[in-house]
Design an enzyme around this catalytic site. Sequence first.
Site, PDB file in Angstrom:
ATOM      1  N   ASN A  22       0.829  -1.210   0.000  1.00 26.04           N
ATOM      2  CA  ASN A  22       0.000   0.000   0.000  1.00 26.04           C
ATOM      3  C   ASN A  22       0.863   1.260   0.000  1.00 26.04           C
ATOM      4  OD1 ASN A  22      -2.468  -1.152  -0.208  1.00 26.04           O
ATOM      5  ND2 ASN A  22      -3.166  -0.674   1.855  1.00 26.04           N
ATOM      6  N   ALA A  74      -1.990  11.389 -12.082  1.00 30.86           N
ATOM      7  CA  ALA A  74      -1.951  12.581 -11.229  1.00 30.86           C
ATOM      8  C   ALA A  74      -3.377  13.021 -10.903  1.00 30.86           C
ATOM      9  CB  ALA A  74      -1.199  13.697 -11.938  1.00 30.86           C
ATOM     10  N   CYS A 119      -7.632   3.141   3.337  1.00 28.93           N
ATOM     11  CA  CYS A 119      -6.392   2.359   3.490  1.00 28.93           C
ATOM     12  C   CYS A 119      -5.111   3.174   3.357  1.00 28.93           C
ATOM     13  CB  CYS A 119      -6.382   1.208   2.483  1.00 28.93           C
ATOM     14  SG  CYS A 119      -7.721   0.065   2.754  1.00 28.93           S
ATOM     15  N   LYS A 165     -12.932   7.942  -4.596  1.00 29.35           N
ATOM     16  CA  LYS A 165     -12.686   7.547  -5.983  1.00 29.35           C
ATOM     17  C   LYS A 165     -14.016   7.064  -6.543  1.00 29.35           C
ATOM     18  CE  LYS A 165     -11.469   2.749  -5.267  1.00 29.35           C
ATOM     19  NZ  LYS A 165     -10.564   1.677  -5.624  1.00 29.35           N
TER      20      LYS A 165
END
Length: 425
Positions: free
Chosen positions: A208, A252, A260, A321
């Site tokens: 991660n 970007a 997370c 997202k």
Amino acid sequence: MNILIVGTGYVGTTTGLIFCELGHKVTGLDLDLQKIQALQAGKLHFYEPGLEDLLKKHTDAKNINFTNQTENAIKANDVIFICVGTPQGTDGNADLSFVKNVAQSIGQHMNQYKVIVTKSTVPVGTAALVTSVIAENQSTPIPFDVVSNPEFLREGSALQDALHPDRIVIGTTSETAKAIMRELYKDFSCPVVETHPTASEMIKYAANSFLALKISYINELARVCDKLSINVNDVSNGIGLDHRINPHFLKAGMGYGGSCFPKDVNALIYTAQQQGTPLLILEAVVNVNAEQPIYFIEKIKQALGGELKNKTIAVLGLSFKANTDDTRESPSFTLIERLLAEKAIVKTHDPMVKSGVPHQMLTIEETVTGADALVLATDWKEYKKLHWESVKPLMKQPVIFDGRNMLDKDQVQKLGFYYFGISNH
Ligand code: UDX
């Protein structure tokens, strides 16, 4: 095999349903009665594409059932997956209280040999901690093994990721537990990494953090590219085609968010600091990520004449997202806070987020009507496909700030929009 999944969030529910697909009988245990009742009725308490259909399939077929009866659930199952939350504690480290509570219950109620698997993202040493908590809570010694088996699925593509993992990591020193884990995952064709529990725990944090590092790298580079009028998307493409770098996680944007990356990078930084070996690279990753929305706000401010006071800004996208209704650590919220601090008037829209929204939910049309500018904050396909010709006359000024570099710049410019992306020249 009878499998118990403790914790019915993204990871727990997806993991349980994948094991149902593989032919196992699964019980989902959660203390939250409302969640349990909803899941038992085939309803997900969060949005994840495709998962509700699978839930319905396996609740109807009675392959999975949900309960809040801890003792019975522990007694009736051979393998117990711990999938509870590990939120960030006040010191930056992961808060393990939920994990410890589960370990305590397992110790109190176990009746025969069991394999206990930590799937939640947990700091190095947690398998050993879980082992000692279980042992301390047993009234008579019963053998058991603890395995670290981190999950790498992403929200928004949880099902695909869990069905087609790049690798499976199994951290245990017990041959018996290893054999059981191999059996559980025998239908997967990906590589299996068998290692020590501590290495397994580190793999999850290192993965991660590395992905977060890639994002911060391209975001910081984007700021330099912006000054030099270079299109950062071309740079991502040009470096991503080098197979040693690869094209993923080089997009970007306004910075990484979610449940997370922010907490896991901090937890690894904390672990390193505790060892007296600070991870300077990751400290920079966090700083770059914190600065990215500020860089974007400055861009918005400059383009709108140096002041945001009383300017109406339409923010499209609230989730961290696309394809999720999760707003945890969403860069969109950082942006909104800054806009409000600058006394802008903010209107918001999201196709999925319905709660925790700072403003009344509006339609896209209502959100953009009268706006001095709109900001694309989440890369929802609904926004990419917007009929921009119809949007333009609704706005006071046709200005787009694309925080995700998701639009075809030339196309919207041809329609008469002023367009500003993240170094999207
Ligand atoms: C992440 C890991 O990818 C997954 O393996 C782990 O199990 C959980 O954490 P998730 O948080 O669901 O998954 O989302 P991910 O798709 O990784 O995106 C994280 C953040 O990075 C999002 O805010 C996303 O918008 C951002 N991102 C991602 C970028 O800004 N640029 C990219 O190129 C990729």
